[in-house]
Every structure is written in structure tokens, then in C-alpha cells.
Write a protein that holds these residues in place. Structure first.
Motif, short mmCIF file in Angstrom:
data_model
loop_
_atom_site.label_atom_id
_atom_site.label_comp_id
_atom_site.label_asym_id
_atom_site.label_seq_id
_atom_site.Cartn_x
_atom_site.Cartn_y
_atom_site.Cartn_z
N LEU A 41 53.59 30.62 33.20
CA LEU A 41 52.25 30.99 33.12
C LEU A 41 52.06 32.58 32.55
N MET A 42 51.10 32.51 31.72
CA MET A 42 51.00 33.80 30.68
C MET A 42 49.63 34.16 30.51
N PHE A 43 49.59 35.42 30.16
CA PHE A 43 48.18 35.88 29.56
C PHE A 43 48.73 36.73 28.46
N ILE A 44 48.05 36.63 27.17
CA ILE A 44 48.27 37.21 26.02
C ILE A 44 47.32 38.30 25.73
N PHE A 45 47.77 39.86 25.53
CA PHE A 45 47.09 40.62 24.98
C PHE A 45 46.84 40.87 23.41
N ASP A 46 46.02 40.08 22.93
CA ASP A 46 45.82 39.90 21.18
C ASP A 46 44.85 40.46 20.72
N GLY A 47 44.09 41.54 21.44
CA GLY A 47 42.92 42.38 21.06
C GLY A 47 41.84 41.74 21.09
N GLU A 48 41.68 40.29 21.67
CA GLU A 48 40.36 39.93 21.60
C GLU A 48 40.13 39.08 22.88
N SER A 49 41.07 38.29 23.51
CA SER A 49 41.19 37.37 24.51
C SER A 49 40.75 38.27 25.78
N GLY A 50 39.85 37.86 26.72
CA GLY A 50 39.58 38.44 28.00
C GLY A 50 38.42 39.65 27.61
N GLY A 51 37.88 39.60 26.37
CA GLY A 51 36.70 40.49 25.76
C GLY A 51 37.31 41.76 25.35
N THR A 52 38.49 42.10 25.00
CA THR A 52 39.19 43.26 24.90
C THR A 52 38.99 43.88 23.71
N ARG A 85 51.97 40.94 24.55
CA ARG A 85 51.01 41.45 23.50
C ARG A 85 51.58 41.07 22.09
N GLY A 86 50.61 40.41 21.44
CA GLY A 86 50.94 40.18 20.12
C GLY A 86 49.99 38.64 19.66
N ASP A 87 50.24 38.31 18.65
CA ASP A 87 49.61 37.22 18.22
C ASP A 87 49.70 35.78 18.95
N PRO A 88 48.90 35.13 19.34
CA PRO A 88 49.02 33.79 20.13
C PRO A 88 50.06 32.94 19.76
N VAL A 89 49.99 32.72 18.40
CA VAL A 89 50.95 31.89 17.68
C VAL A 89 52.36 32.30 17.85
N ARG A 120 43.56 27.80 15.15
CA ARG A 120 44.68 28.03 14.80
C ARG A 120 45.93 27.65 15.77
N VAL A 121 45.75 27.84 17.29
CA VAL A 121 46.72 27.50 18.04
C VAL A 121 46.90 25.80 18.03
N ARG A 122 45.65 25.19 17.93
CA ARG A 122 45.77 23.78 17.76
C ARG A 122 46.57 23.30 16.50
N ALA A 123 46.35 23.84 15.50
CA ALA A 123 47.00 23.54 14.39
C ALA A 123 48.45 23.60 14.38
#
Length: 542
Positions: A41-52, A85-89, A120-123
Motif C-alpha cells: 500500500l503506497m502514497f506518491i508525492f508527485d507534486g499533484e496528488s492530494g492537492g499538493t 516521491r517521484g513520477d507515478p510511472v 499515463r498510468v493506464r497506458a
């Protein structure tokens, strides 16, 4: 673990938290746990998710507390929350290469602002042969289904939305949470080199680990604690509160008697981050209503705020420009003024209007203000007094509000500014920055709490201190123009001037654009929380 490891034959799942920061009523996670023998189980700090992307200290702290709560719950079952922290892909590719990921689950984010990320993730998943488990649980209904049931277009009014949603049927009940098994929950070794462009945190990071933000100053601090655990506790309190009100014949007590001075009990931030299931809240409220009122049906009135939330989500689904003005097809392009100085005065609570200043100072200090205060502050900035663009105000709310939501926040701002949803350029409901506050909190204690300069000002003048005789101001220790700002504008003059502007704009436009046409005056009163407004009047078209 490499790709040739024999464990690769067993399904390995990753659940990606974005919104939906909870374990209860999380159908995507439940289905993943039922499918895979090993789950991360994870959360990614991508600069967008979570309204960041645009976020202040209070919002960021609330988000991180919500993740810490998840991590603590998982730890009791032998697991941990992976924070990266990084790009989700890139993060997902690390899980595929190093841990043999075969399945990815996440809760649907229906707003178009998240579509590029998810596409992008789906692709990538399709290219790598990773199975996606995506489920709808952030909204009561599937917005796409509502739009389809309305002939392919979003309903024009709140009343129309209600009718279409009811034609689909009642919201589905929450799903039973899957049991967590330590043999199934896996951990990531954050100390081991992984060779991917990804930063792994050994624990949920602090605000300072991610952004150079400082706690806001302020004499009074009413703090909301993030996380599913606290959300469920507050839900229990809310249900008891609604039950007590219903037993006295009061529906929607938060609107009937708004408490601007109460303790931090609002559930809006928990719904926004998905710490609390909206379906769980809806059905618990309905259960209380049926028990107290001794009826079998459902009441939309008791869940009115949740239905407004659904309405704005649905309106935004196919509109990537929903939180903008010029390219937004449902929004009037009004020529607002640009005034950085006045915008800053409004943001910092230095307008000279105590109720507006109290609201804005509370917003910056605590990250939350009551719907009543939001309406007053929004109207004052836009069509009421300053004639500054609602988009500027929206950005301030995005930064500071714990419950800042891409679609709901923008929808509220468009409505209050008469840019969409509200009657075509109607200015009859301009909010007085003096009378409106006095109507909802006549004691003036709300102002005294957040504008301490006026703490000793008599109640007669605390909403309009410029009217106090000079000797009264001196005795109160607050001379207007010295200890507290002079009024940024004269409301009576500014509001009349703005009304004339709106009328001229209306005369220049050929027709009323879509979504500038509520079902009636009752809908405006209901939205603004005016006493006596009722959902029944809205649905009857009065």
C-alpha cells in the motif's frame, strides 16, 4: 526480488492511495486483497496528488496526518504504508521490476484535472501487462452515469441534478472492509538501493521534508486532526448531533443554527481527502432519519451538503477548464478588476470589515471556515464589493482550506460571483459584510476571537467599528485607522456600483449561457444558507 523469482507466479498487488485515504468502504482495496497473495500500500508525492500543487502548511499537515494514521493502522496488522516521491510511472515500475507487481488498484478520481496522470498510468499498465482494479467510491453516484442519464449533458440546475440522480436510484451502500492479514501485507526495505529515479521515505515524511512551509501565526488555533480514525470518531459525534436535532424536529441543524464558534467537528476535510466514506456518512444519516421520523423512505434534506458536493463533481467531469474563467464554457467572462493590493488585504483579513476579516484570518490560521463565512468572504471579493476575479479568490482557498476541492471549491466560487449556476447576473442577493455576519452570529464573539483588536469593542459597534464615536473607540483600545484598518471600500457605494455593472453586462449579452439559471430564488436562498430556505421549495420550482 527479481523478475525470475518463483514468487512472480503469484499475484502481487499495489494499492495506490490518492484520495480515498481510508480502509473502510474502499472497494478497490477490498478487491485487490481478495485477488492478490501479496499486497503493498503506497502514497506518491508527485507534486499533484492530494492537492499538493498549491498547498499551505495546514493542508499539508492534515494530509500527512492522514497518511500517518493509515501507516499506524497498517502497522498493527504487520504492514506499513510506503511513501515515495517521484513520477507515478517510475514508482510503479520499481514495484514491477523489484517486487513483481501484477495488479494495481486505486479509487477513481473523476475530476478531469487528474485525467492526464491516470491516463499515463493506464497506458503504462496496459503496456506492461499490469491489471488495473479501479472502483468508484469518492462520490455517491458515478458522475458519468448521471450525465448519460441526462442525455449526455450535465444537469443545468441543482433541482435537475436531484431528479436525474433519483432516476438512477439510491447511492450504493458502503462495502465491508476486507480483513487485513500480516501474511498478505508486505513491506518495502527503504534502506536497500533500488536503482530507480524514486525517493523512498523510511516513514511518513514531515511537512519540512517536502516543502519549506511554516505554521501560520495567530493567537487562536483550532486544529483539525487528519486521518480515518479521527474522521470516524467525528462521524459518530455528527450522527448523535443529527439525531438530537431530528428529535426536536430540526433538519439540517448546521444550516438552521450554524455554529461559527464551535469546536473542530466539520467532516468536509475528511470527505475531501477520503478519510471518511461519503457513502457511509450518507447511509448512516438516512438510518437516523428513518428511525427518528418513523418512515421508510430517504430524505435528501438531511444530506443536502453531500448532494451539493455531487452536483459540483458532476458538473466538472468533462470540463478541464472548470476552475478557470476564459476557456470555461459554463462560466461568464466578466471583466473583473486586477488589484494585487486589495487582494492581499482581503487575504490577510485587513479589509476594515470585521466579519470578513475574522473569516479570512480564521482561514489562514486554521484552514477551515464555516460555509456562511465562505459565502460572505467570496461575495465581498467579487460582485459584492471589490470586483476582483473569483479565480484569484479560488487560489487563496486552494492554498489554505483543508477541504479545498478542485470541483466543489470552483463551483462555489462561480456561484457566489454570479459567474455560473446562479441566476443570470443576479445581484439581488449581494451579501452585506455587516448585516450577514450579525444575522448568523449576533454576539460578535466570532469577530473578537479572530480580530483581537476589537476584543473590547461594544457589541453595538463590533460589526461596524467606524460607526463608533471616537471616545468609544479609544475606550475599547481600537481606533479605526490606527489600531484597525479603515474600510477598504464603502459597501453601500461599491455594491450599488457593481449592481449597475452587472446590469450593463446583462444588456450586452445576447442570451443566458448554460449553468447560469438556478431552478428558482429558493435555490439561491438554500445555497446561501438563508433561514427558512428548504429543499422542498427548490424541488417545487418556487
Amino acid at each position: 526480488m527479481g523478475q525470475d523469482d518463483p514468487m512472480m507466479a503469484k499475484p502481487v498487488g499495489v494499492h495506490w492511495f490518492r484520495h480515498g485515504l481510508r480502509l473502510h468502504d474502499n472497494p478497490a482495496l477490498t478487491d485487490l486483497l481478495a485477488t492478490c497473495s501479496t499486497v503493498y500500500l503506497m502514497f506518491i508525492f508527485d507534486g499533484e496528488s492530494g492537492g499538493t500543487r498549491l498547498i499551505g502548511y495546514n493542508r499539508f499537515k492534515f494530509l500527512l496526518e492522514s497518511l500517518e494514521d493509515l501507516d499506524g493502522q497498517l502497522a498493527t496488522h504487520g504492514g506499513r504504508l510506503v511513501t515515495a516521491r517521484g513520477d507515478p510511472v517510475d514508482v510503479l515500475n520499481m514495484f514491477r521490476v523489484d517486487y513483481g507487481m501484477t495488479h494495481l488498484s486505486f479509487e477513481q478520481d473523476c475530476e478531469p484535472v487528474w485525467l492526464p496522470r491516470d491516463d499515463r498510468v493506464r497506458a503504462w499498465c496496459q503496456q506492461q501487462g499490469v491489471t488495473i482494479i479501479e472502483r468508484i467510491s469518492h462520490t455517491l453516484w458515478d458522475p458519468a452515469e448521471v450525465i448519460d442519464a441526462n442525455g449526455g449533458e450535465p444537469p443545468l440546475t441543482f433541482a435537475m441534478f436531484h431528479q436525474v440522480a433519483m432516476s438512477i436510484g439510491l447511492p450504493p451502500p458502503p462495502v465491508q472492509a476486507a480483513p487485513l492479514d500480516s501474511r498478505q501485507l508486505a513491506r518495502v526495505d527503504t534502506d536497500r538501493p533500488h536503482g530507480h529515479p524514486v525517493e523512498l521515505f523510511p516513514r511518513v515524511p514531515a511537512v519540512a521534508d517536502l516543502k519549506p512551509l511554516s505554521p501560520p501565526a495567530g493567537e487562536h488555533q483550532k486544529r483539525y486532526v487528519g486521518g480515518e480514525t479521527h474522521a470516524l470518531y467525528l462521524l459518530g459525534e455528527r450522527i448523535a448531533y443529527e439525531e438530537a436535532a431530528l428529535s426536536r424536529g430540526i433538519i439540517m441543524p448546521n444550516q438552521y443554527c450554524p455554529d461559527l464558534l464551535g469546536p473542530p467537528r466539520s467532516l468536509s476535510a475528511y470527505l475531501r481527502h477520503g478519510c471518511l466514506s461519503v457513502r457511509r456518512m450518507y447511509h448512516m444519516l438516512q438510518k437516523v432519519f428513518r428511525a427518528i421520523m418513523d418512515v421508510n423512505g430517504h430524505s435528501l434534506s438531511i444530506c443536502l451538503q453531500l448532494i451539493w458536493r455531487e452536483f459540483f463533481y458532476t458538473m466538472s467531469v468533462n470540463n478541464p477548464y472548470y476552475d478557470q474563467m476564459e476557456p470555461n464554457p459554463i462560466c461568464l467572462n466578466i471583466r473583473w478588476r486586477s488589484d494585487a493590493r486589495q487582494l492581499k488585504q482581503w487575504t490577510l483579513g485587513q479589509t476594515g470589515y470585521p466579519f470578513i476579516d475574522a473569516a479570512m484570518r480564521q482561514l489562514v490560521q486554521e484552514g477551515w471556515i464555516h460555509h456562511v463565512a465562505r459565502n460572505a468572504a467570496s461575495c465581498f471579493l467579487t460582485r459584492g464589493d471589490l470586483w476582483i476575479s473569483w479565480v484569484d479568490g479560488l487560489q487563496v482557498f486552494y492554498e489554505h482550506l483543508l477541504d479545498a476541492d478542485w470541483s466543489v471549491s470552483a463551483g462555489n466560487w462561480m456561484w457566489v460571483s454570479s459567474s455560473a449556476f446562479e441566476k443570470f447576473l443576479d445581484t439581488s442577493d449581494i451579501i452585506s459584510p455587516v448585516a450577514y455576519g450579525r444575522m448568523f452570529e449576533p454576539t460578535g464573539e466570532y469577530i473578537r476571537r479572530y480580530v483581537p483588536e476589537l476584543r473590547r469593542m461594544p457589541t453595538e459597534y463590533v460589526f461596524s467599528p467606524w460607526e463608533a464615536p471616537l471616545e468609544v473607540q479609544r475606550e475599547a483600545g481600537c481606533v479605526v485607522g490606527e489600531d484597525y484598518p479603515c474600510r477598504i471600500v464603502d459597501h453601500q457605494v461599491a455594491s450599488r456600483h457593481n449592481c449597475k455593472k452587472m446590469k450593463r453586462i446583462a444588456q450586452q449579452l445576447d442570451s443566458c449561457p448554460p449553468h447560469c439559471m438556478p431552478s428558482g430564488h429558493a435555490e439561491v436562498k438554500l445555497f446561501l444558507g438563508v433561514p427558512g430556505a428548504s429543499l422542498e421549495d427548490v424541488l417545487a420550482g418556487r
